[in-house]
Design an enzyme around this catalytic site. Structure first.
Site, PDB file in Angstrom:
ATOM      1  N   ALA A  82     -11.473  77.738  18.029  1.00 14.56           N
ATOM      2  CA  ALA A  82     -10.296  77.491  18.869  1.00 14.56           C
ATOM      3  C   ALA A  82      -9.373  76.468  18.204  1.00 14.56           C
ATOM      4  O   ALA A  82      -8.496  76.825  17.414  1.00 14.56           O
ATOM      5  CB  ALA A  82     -10.741  77.038  20.258  1.00 14.56           C
ATOM      6  N   CYS A  83      -9.570  75.188  18.497  1.00 17.98           N
ATOM      7  CA  CYS A  83      -8.633  74.172  18.015  1.00 17.98           C
ATOM      8  C   CYS A  83      -8.742  73.915  16.518  1.00 17.98           C
ATOM      9  O   CYS A  83      -7.736  73.621  15.860  1.00 17.98           O
ATOM     10  CB  CYS A  83      -8.819  72.886  18.798  1.00 17.98           C
ATOM     11  N   ILE A  84      -9.946  74.032  15.944  1.00 21.74           N
ATOM     12  CA  ILE A  84     -10.065  73.903  14.490  1.00 21.74           C
ATOM     13  C   ILE A  84      -9.377  75.080  13.818  1.00 21.74           C
ATOM     14  O   ILE A  84      -8.583  74.903  12.872  1.00 21.74           O
ATOM     15  CB  ILE A  84     -11.542  73.807  14.067  1.00 21.74           C
TER      16      ILE A  84
END
Length: 226
Positions: free
Chosen positions: A139-141
């Site tokens: 997701a955020c990575i």
């Protein structure tokens, strides 16, 4: 393929994404192996500080009163189901929190670089490489790495200093990123610390088009070989 690289002093920054308490305390949002990830991040941060590498921290905060998210999951009281602005568990874990002089940026979306001035500021300081660690990998990575590459940064993805809800989620996310990590590299915490200290290290770099054709059966092995 694996090949040796070195990172020029003054051209690298370390980026830490969403290392928040909710990922070890909120049963809905736990990261698998989080304590080990935090320990590896501590080592990265110590290596970066010892070498004068700037550290940049981000936290993901959801403010539904200020953001237009028609399909965002909410609790019965109308608050975000995760990372709500009023939840104290959105605090950065104390052992990897910003030191004096290190800024903590708040982001309202997955990527640290989708909006805001961060990418431009890093470019203006002559930063070429970003050492990236944090959660959640898929997701955020993933979003941060892809936007960083699109912005012209080389990304050193530290695979054992990132994590997700399960080993399978994390490992396949790293493999997906590795397949398209143009200009960058994948290594572990040991390799990243050595690179931050100015050494030359053999790392995995993508060559050709989507070389990691992983399956359910071989994903863990390919991940371990990165």
């Amino acid at each position: 393929m694996k090949s040796p690289i070195a990172i020029r002093r003054g051209a690298v920054a370390a980026v830490f994404i969403d290392l928040q308490e909710e990922h070890r305390q909120d049963q809905r949002y736990l990261v698998d192996g989080y304590e080990k990830i935090l320990a590896n991040v501590q080592r990265l941060q110590a290596a970066a500080r010892a070498s004068g590498v700037p550290l940049h921290h981000w936290a993901y905060i959801v403010d539904l009163g200020a953001q237009d998210r028609p399909f965002h999951p909410v609790e019965a009281d109308g608050k975000s189901a995760f990372s709500d602005k009023d939840d104290p568990l959105t605090a950065i874990c104390h052992e990897v929190a910003p030191a004096d002089g290190e800024a903590l940026r708040i982001k309202a979306e997955a990527s640290a670089f989708r909006s805001g001035p961060a990418a431009g500021e890093l470019k203006a300081r002559g930063i070429e490489w970003l050492v990236v660690a944090g959660v959640w990998t898929e997701a955020c990575i993933d979003a941060t790495v892809r936007d960083a590459v699109a912005s012209g940064f080389r990304v050193l993805l530290v695979k054992d200093a990132c994590g997700s809800g399960s080993a399978a989620m994390h490992q396949t996310a790293i493999l997906n990123l590795a397949n398209r990590l143009y200009g960058g590299a994948v290594t572990d915490t040991d390799g990243a610390c050595r690179l931050l200290s100015g050494e030359s290290v053999t790392v995995w770099q993508v060559e050709g088009s989507v070389p990691l054709r992983f399956t359910y059966e071989n994903a863990a092995r390919l991940y371990a070989e990165l």
